[in-house]
Design an enzyme around this catalytic site. Structure first.
Site, PDB file in Angstrom:
ATOM      1  N   LYS A  14       0.825  -1.208   0.000  1.00 36.12           N
ATOM      2  CA  LYS A  14       0.000   0.000   0.000  1.00 36.12           C
ATOM      3  C   LYS A  14       0.867   1.269   0.000  1.00 36.12           C
ATOM      4  O   LYS A  14       0.664   2.167  -0.808  1.00 36.12           O
ATOM      5  CB  LYS A  14      -0.919   0.012   1.240  1.00 36.12           C
ATOM      6  CG  LYS A  14      -1.806  -1.225   1.361  1.00 36.12           C
ATOM      7  CD  LYS A  14      -2.716  -1.153   2.585  1.00 36.12           C
ATOM      8  CE  LYS A  14      -1.982  -1.168   3.912  1.00 36.12           C
ATOM      9  NZ  LYS A  14      -1.298  -2.456   4.228  1.00 36.12           N
ATOM     10  N   ARG A 127      11.577  -5.547   4.846  1.00 34.73           N
ATOM     11  CA  ARG A 127      11.253  -4.122   4.644  1.00 34.73           C
ATOM     12  C   ARG A 127      12.169  -3.187   5.430  1.00 34.73           C
ATOM     13  O   ARG A 127      12.460  -3.424   6.586  1.00 34.73           O
ATOM     14  CB  ARG A 127       9.802  -3.865   5.071  1.00 34.73           C
ATOM     15  CG  ARG A 127       9.467  -2.369   5.169  1.00 34.73           C
ATOM     16  CD  ARG A 127       7.996  -2.079   5.142  1.00 34.73           C
ATOM     17  NE  ARG A 127       7.253  -2.595   6.274  1.00 34.73           N
ATOM     18  CZ  ARG A 127       5.934  -2.524   6.378  1.00 34.73           C
ATOM     19  NH1 ARG A 127       5.213  -1.990   5.405  1.00 34.73           N
ATOM     20  NH2 ARG A 127       5.329  -3.013   7.437  1.00 34.73           N
ATOM     21  N   ARG A 161      11.219  -1.150  11.128  1.00 37.62           N
ATOM     22  CA  ARG A 161      10.172  -0.868  12.112  1.00 37.62           C
ATOM     23  C   ARG A 161      10.198  -1.881  13.255  1.00 37.62           C
ATOM     24  O   ARG A 161      10.414  -3.067  13.032  1.00 37.62           O
ATOM     25  CB  ARG A 161       8.814  -0.905  11.421  1.00 37.62           C
ATOM     26  CG  ARG A 161       8.458   0.432  10.803  1.00 37.62           C
ATOM     27  CD  ARG A 161       7.314   0.346   9.865  1.00 37.62           C
ATOM     28  NE  ARG A 161       6.150  -0.355  10.416  1.00 37.62           N
ATOM     29  CZ  ARG A 161       5.017  -0.506   9.757  1.00 37.62           C
ATOM     30  NH1 ARG A 161       4.896  -0.002   8.549  1.00 37.62           N
ATOM     31  NH2 ARG A 161       4.017  -1.146  10.288  1.00 37.62           N
ATOM     32  N   ARG A 172      -0.855  -8.923  13.710  1.00 32.83           N
ATOM     33  CA  ARG A 172      -1.369  -7.961  12.728  1.00 32.83           C
ATOM     34  C   ARG A 172      -2.199  -8.670  11.658  1.00 32.83           C
ATOM     35  O   ARG A 172      -3.225  -8.138  11.214  1.00 32.83           O
ATOM     36  CB  ARG A 172      -0.213  -7.193  12.090  1.00 32.83           C
ATOM     37  CG  ARG A 172       0.318  -6.102  13.022  1.00 32.83           C
ATOM     38  CD  ARG A 172       1.768  -5.779  12.767  1.00 32.83           C
ATOM     39  NE  ARG A 172       2.023  -5.118  11.505  1.00 32.83           N
ATOM     40  CZ  ARG A 172       3.224  -5.070  10.932  1.00 32.83           C
ATOM     41  NH1 ARG A 172       4.263  -5.666  11.495  1.00 32.83           N
ATOM     42  NH2 ARG A 172       3.377  -4.434   9.796  1.00 32.83           N
TER      43      ARG A 172
HETATM   44  P1  ADP Z   1       1.356  -1.815   7.565  1.00 29.06           P
HETATM   45  O1  ADP Z   1       1.936  -0.875   6.559  1.00 29.06           O
HETATM   46  O2  ADP Z   1       2.317  -2.882   7.970  1.00 29.06           O
HETATM   47  O3  ADP Z   1       0.005  -2.305   7.182  1.00 29.06           O
HETATM   48  P2  ADP Z   1       0.685   0.517   9.155  1.00 29.06           P
HETATM   49  O4  ADP Z   1       1.881   1.383   9.080  1.00 29.06           O
HETATM   50  O5  ADP Z   1      -0.468   0.854   8.312  1.00 29.06           O
HETATM   51  O6  ADP Z   1       1.155  -0.992   8.914  1.00 29.06           O
HETATM   52  O7  ADP Z   1       0.181   0.418  10.657  1.00 29.06           O
HETATM   53  C1  ADP Z   1       1.063   0.103  11.717  1.00 29.06           C
HETATM   54  C2  ADP Z   1       0.275  -0.062  12.999  1.00 29.06           C
HETATM   55  O8  ADP Z   1      -0.380   1.184  13.320  1.00 29.06           O
HETATM   56  C3  ADP Z   1      -0.854  -1.085  12.965  1.00 29.06           C
HETATM   57  O9  ADP Z   1      -0.392  -2.399  13.249  1.00 29.06           O
HETATM   58  C4  ADP Z   1      -1.785  -0.550  14.064  1.00 29.06           C
HETATM   59  O10 ADP Z   1      -1.277  -0.832  15.365  1.00 29.06           O
HETATM   60  C5  ADP Z   1      -1.675   0.954  13.870  1.00 29.06           C
HETATM   61  N1  ADP Z   1      -2.694   1.480  12.912  1.00 29.06           N
HETATM   62  C6  ADP Z   1      -2.455   2.040  11.709  1.00 29.06           C
HETATM   63  N2  ADP Z   1      -3.604   2.414  11.116  1.00 29.06           N
HETATM   64  C7  ADP Z   1      -4.604   2.076  11.964  1.00 29.06           C
HETATM   65  C8  ADP Z   1      -6.028   2.186  11.919  1.00 29.06           C
HETATM   66  N3  ADP Z   1      -6.669   2.718  10.850  1.00 29.06           N
HETATM   67  N4  ADP Z   1      -6.734   1.720  12.982  1.00 29.06           N
HETATM   68  C9  ADP Z   1      -6.120   1.188  14.057  1.00 29.06           C
HETATM   69  N5  ADP Z   1      -4.789   1.037  14.165  1.00 29.06           N
HETATM   70  C10 ADP Z   1      -4.015   1.487  13.128  1.00 29.06           C
HETATM   71  P1  ADP Z   2       2.218  -1.875   3.185  1.00 26.90           P
HETATM   72  O1  ADP Z   2       2.234  -0.371   3.172  1.00 26.90           O
HETATM   73  O2  ADP Z   2       0.995  -2.441   2.549  1.00 26.90           O
HETATM   74  O3  ADP Z   2       2.459  -2.447   4.550  1.00 26.90           O
HETATM   75  P2  ADP Z   2       4.792  -1.640   1.799  1.00 26.90           P
HETATM   76  O4  ADP Z   2       4.516  -0.749   0.642  1.00 26.90           O
HETATM   77  O5  ADP Z   2       5.516  -1.066   2.960  1.00 26.90           O
HETATM   78  O6  ADP Z   2       3.421  -2.378   2.265  1.00 26.90           O
HETATM   79  O7  ADP Z   2       5.595  -2.915   1.232  1.00 26.90           O
HETATM   80  C1  ADP Z   2       6.058  -3.952   2.089  1.00 26.90           C
HETATM   81  C2  ADP Z   2       7.427  -4.453   1.588  1.00 26.90           C
HETATM   82  O8  ADP Z   2       7.271  -5.150   0.347  1.00 26.90           O
HETATM   83  C3  ADP Z   2       8.429  -3.349   1.325  1.00 26.90           C
HETATM   84  O9  ADP Z   2       9.710  -3.820   1.699  1.00 26.90           O
HETATM   85  C4  ADP Z   2       8.342  -3.124  -0.191  1.00 26.90           C
HETATM   86  O10 ADP Z   2       9.583  -2.664  -0.735  1.00 26.90           O
HETATM   87  C5  ADP Z   2       8.005  -4.506  -0.713  1.00 26.90           C
HETATM   88  N1  ADP Z   2       7.085  -4.491  -1.881  1.00 26.90           N
HETATM   89  C6  ADP Z   2       6.029  -3.667  -2.078  1.00 26.90           C
HETATM   90  N2  ADP Z   2       5.384  -3.982  -3.235  1.00 26.90           N
HETATM   91  C7  ADP Z   2       6.042  -5.045  -3.758  1.00 26.90           C
HETATM   92  C8  ADP Z   2       5.838  -5.854  -4.938  1.00 26.90           C
HETATM   93  N3  ADP Z   2       4.832  -5.620  -5.794  1.00 26.90           N
HETATM   94  N4  ADP Z   2       6.696  -6.869  -5.149  1.00 26.90           N
HETATM   95  C9  ADP Z   2       7.715  -7.127  -4.289  1.00 26.90           C
HETATM   96  N5  ADP Z   2       7.956  -6.411  -3.171  1.00 26.90           N
HETATM   97  C10 ADP Z   2       7.128  -5.373  -2.894  1.00 26.90           C
END
Ligand code: ADP
Ligand code: ADP
Ligand code: ZN
Length: 219
Positions: A14, A127, A161, A172
């Site tokens: 995302k 990541r 992270r 998660r």
């Molecule tokens: P990822 O990219 O791995 O999906 P995020 O950066 O979006 O993780 O979120 C990291 C953490 O922040 C989540 O595991 C949760 O604890 C908190 N968080 C983020 N967005 C939300 C939300 N919309 N509602 C509740 N908790 C959230």
């Molecule tokens: P999210 O925000 O959904 O948690 P991230 O954008 O942080 O996901 O991506 C998670 C990890 O996967 C990062 O290390 C990123 O560089 C890698 N990644 C993202 N998209 C792809 C893809 N299409 N193929 C392979 N690796 C990816």
């Protein structure tokens, strides 16, 4: 003006795709994860509590994240928002609908990024991000060109992270399936849902998202 949600489990890509959309289309990226990571460095009691919840992999309360989004929406006059990691519960989805309506806006598309759990473990464990500009990297699939240096801004402040570990990821993922995946049905019913293959290469996923945006605009 186009407003979209990127919906998918942790590691689906995302953030990676949102950053491209900002660059290519001038949209504004709203990541509640980024906002919460900022809040946790504030040194307040709220920040300390948020940090604890995040490191475990649990969700922060609806009240806190809805408050953060409300603040941002009030302060921005954007060419379209990308909601990344929000909404994550049905209550948050209802709140977002109400907030957009209040400002005369609407949701154009909810893009579900589908990735299987096995790939997510690989994604999360490799990541790292740039502490200065936020660029997202991966040890195997998207390494920096020069070791230890951000391609985008030249910073050497590359970070992992605290919650990107196997134990927290398990929590998660469970939270995602229990509380967030019902949103897929919710938005399907509303006629807003589009699904892309998140397992494809980063450029291919970007193309699929661009197709959805063109489709959503013309509908
Ligand atoms: P990822 O990219 O791995 O999906 P995020 O950066 O979006 O993780 O979120 C990291 C953490 O922040 C989540 O595991 C949760 O604890 C908190 N968080 C983020 N967005 C939300 C939300 N919309 N509602 C509740 N908790 C959230
Ligand atoms: P999210 O925000 O959904 O948690 P991230 O954008 O942080 O996901 O991506 C998670 C990890 O996967 C990062 O290390 C990123 O560089 C890698 N990644 C993202 N998209 C792809 C893809 N299409 N193929 C392979 N690796 C990816
Ligand atoms: Zn950087």
């Amino acid at each position: 003006m186009t407003n979209i949600i990127l919906l998918g489990p942790p590691g689906a890509g995302k953030g990676t795709q949102a950053r491209r959309l900002v660059e290519e289309r001038g949209m504004v990226h709203l990541s509640t994860g980024d906002m919460l990571r900022e809040a946790r460095t504030s040194g307040t009691e709220m920040g300390r509590k948020v940090a604890e919840v995040m490191d475990r992999g649990d969700l922060v309360t609806d009240e806190i994240v809805i408050g953060l989004i409300e603040e941002k929406l009030a302060g921005e006059n954007a060419r379209g928002f990308i909601f990344d990691g929000f909404p994550r519960t049905l209550a948050q989805a209802d709140a977002l609908g109400a907030l957009l309506k209040r400002s005369g806006n609407r949701l154009d598309a909810v893009i579900e990024m589908r990735v299987d759990d096995e790939a997510l473990v690989e994604r999360i464990s490799g990541r790292f991000t740039c502490g200065q500009c936020g660029e997202v990297y991966h040890d195997k699939t998207r390494p920096t060109k020069a070791e230890g240096v951000c391609d985008e801004c030249g910073s050497t402040d590359l970070r992992r992270r605290a919650d990107d570990n196997a134990e927290s990821l398990k929590t998660r993922l469970m939270e995602y399936y229990k509380k967030t995946s019902p949103l897929i049905g919710y938005y399907y019913h509303a006629g807003d849902l589009f699904t892309v293959d998140g397992l494809a290469e980063i450029d291919q996923v970007a193309k699929a998202i661009a197709n959805v945006l063109d489709q959503a605009k013309s509908s």
